[in-house]
Design an enzyme around this catalytic site. Sequence first.
Site, short mmCIF file in Angstrom:
data_model
loop_
_atom_site.label_atom_id
_atom_site.label_comp_id
_atom_site.label_asym_id
_atom_site.label_seq_id
_atom_site.Cartn_x
_atom_site.Cartn_y
_atom_site.Cartn_z
N LEU A 1 0.96 -1.20 0.15
CA LEU A 1 0.48 0.33 -0.18
C LEU A 1 1.08 1.31 -0.29
O LEU A 1 2.21 1.22 0.31
CB LEU A 1 -0.75 0.15 1.73
CG LEU A 1 -2.19 -1.10 1.74
CD1 LEU A 1 -1.81 -2.52 1.69
CD2 LEU A 1 -2.88 -0.54 2.96
N CYS A 2 -0.02 1.99 -0.61
CA CYS A 2 1.11 3.98 -0.41
C CYS A 2 2.06 3.62 -1.02
O CYS A 2 2.76 3.58 -2.33
CB CYS A 2 1.13 3.83 0.62
SG CYS A 2 0.96 5.68 1.43
N ILE A 3 3.63 4.05 -0.49
CA ILE A 3 4.98 3.96 -0.22
C ILE A 3 5.46 2.38 -0.87
O ILE A 3 6.47 2.40 -1.14
CB ILE A 3 5.74 4.81 0.30
CG1 ILE A 3 6.80 5.28 -0.48
CG2 ILE A 3 6.02 4.83 1.60
CD1 ILE A 3 6.93 6.27 -2.16
N THR B 1 -2.12 -0.97 -3.98
CA THR B 1 -2.60 0.21 -3.51
C THR B 1 -2.33 1.44 -3.94
O THR B 1 -1.40 1.26 -2.85
CB THR B 1 -4.06 0.05 -3.56
OG1 THR B 1 -5.14 0.79 -3.76
CG2 THR B 1 -3.73 -0.28 -1.51
#
Lengths: 220, 220
Positions: free
Chosen positions: A136-138, A192
Amino acid sequence: MAGKRIGVVLSGCGVYDGAEIHEATLTLFFLDRAGAEAVCMAPDKPQHHVIDHRTGDETGETRNVLVEASRIARGKISDLASARADDLDALIIPGGFGAAKNLSTVAFDGPDATVDEDLAALVRAMHDQGKPIGALCIAPAVLSKILSEKGVTLTIGDDEGTAGAIRTMGNVHQESHVDEIVVDSANKVVTTAAYMCQASIGAVGEGIEKLVREVIRLTQ
Amino acid sequence: MAGKRIGVVLSGCGVYDGAEIHEATLTLFFLDRAGAEAVCMAPDKPQHHVIDHRTGDETGETRNVLVEASRIARGKISDLASARADDLDALIIPGGFGAAKNLSTVAFDGPDATVDEDLAALVRAMHDQGKPIGALCIAPAVLSKILSEKGVTLTIGDDEGTAGAIRTMGNVHQESHVDEIVVDSANKVVTTAAYMCQASIGAVGEGIEKLVREVIRLTQ
């Protein structure tokens, strides 16, 4: 049928110096709702630094990644160094700057980042065993570094700098919105953008719910 | 129609010395999904103590309730002392030992607890204005102390000691399961047991989702 055992790699407790709390909590929430068992883990080492989340300033304190991450896990957490791919059906890595500062040096070194050796070994073993990995994210940038030159398709949303770093690592970046997931079926990698986008917790949760479902589906 | 503004009172960051992270995060999540705006706040004062969440031991560190709570709020948080009932449509207090150690002394003094003066003033003002108040986990005991002798019906699940303390405070305790809420319509008080029960994050979330919905409904 026993629930699937899904490793959740935490990197502290707080978006600016650790694991993003909403992303980590919603991952645990949707795993539980899907009947899976979350197995929380984090590296037993000092955080890169400690940030006052109101001001963004460093506080000068010293905190341990595993100890802080245990706040999110309500104490039920183990040292990442002791994790074995054989014991897990899948792995999910929530984001937050902890992924880019404690699990790796992606925040500072971009495509030339180094990655925590225990995390890199676990991810490689999961990948070699054909088990799904979510990020997720970074965290997809960290995953990209571990799986360099494998042509894996990932998303971190639409941040061009990070997308470029992923391409430099020999992987493929696909733009996405916060409520979407990107699935690389061949590599069983699901990503995501979460809070890499300017988004509300509700929208971030939509993407995480889809990611959790897809990761579990790919364990079949 | 603009979304309702719902105050969320945090008490640190971590179940054993602060706000329970899952309860706080899921409150924010379900508020956002319901189209409401969460207004996070916490008292600007030292935590009672800092606990290593793996071992349960005190660490000897000093941390500030507002600074730690800002981790859950991603920095978007204000001092509880500056909160005004006129600016809010409702108030929700997540649980965790922070509610019983930082927002009050319920953990140590039971029915004879003292409560943070700013919190007590805000709750009384909300109640006087007929605005709904939600409380999770151990926070209903704090709410009970503020609203002593008002005959408010609340739940903290089925813990007999805490239920007895609520009765001693001149209120009514109603047993409940983790996925349920107890609604006192006359007082516009909504409570759910959350992690006062031995329960999974998914079950805790069920109760919180119902609480958030009912609190918003009561603002109409």
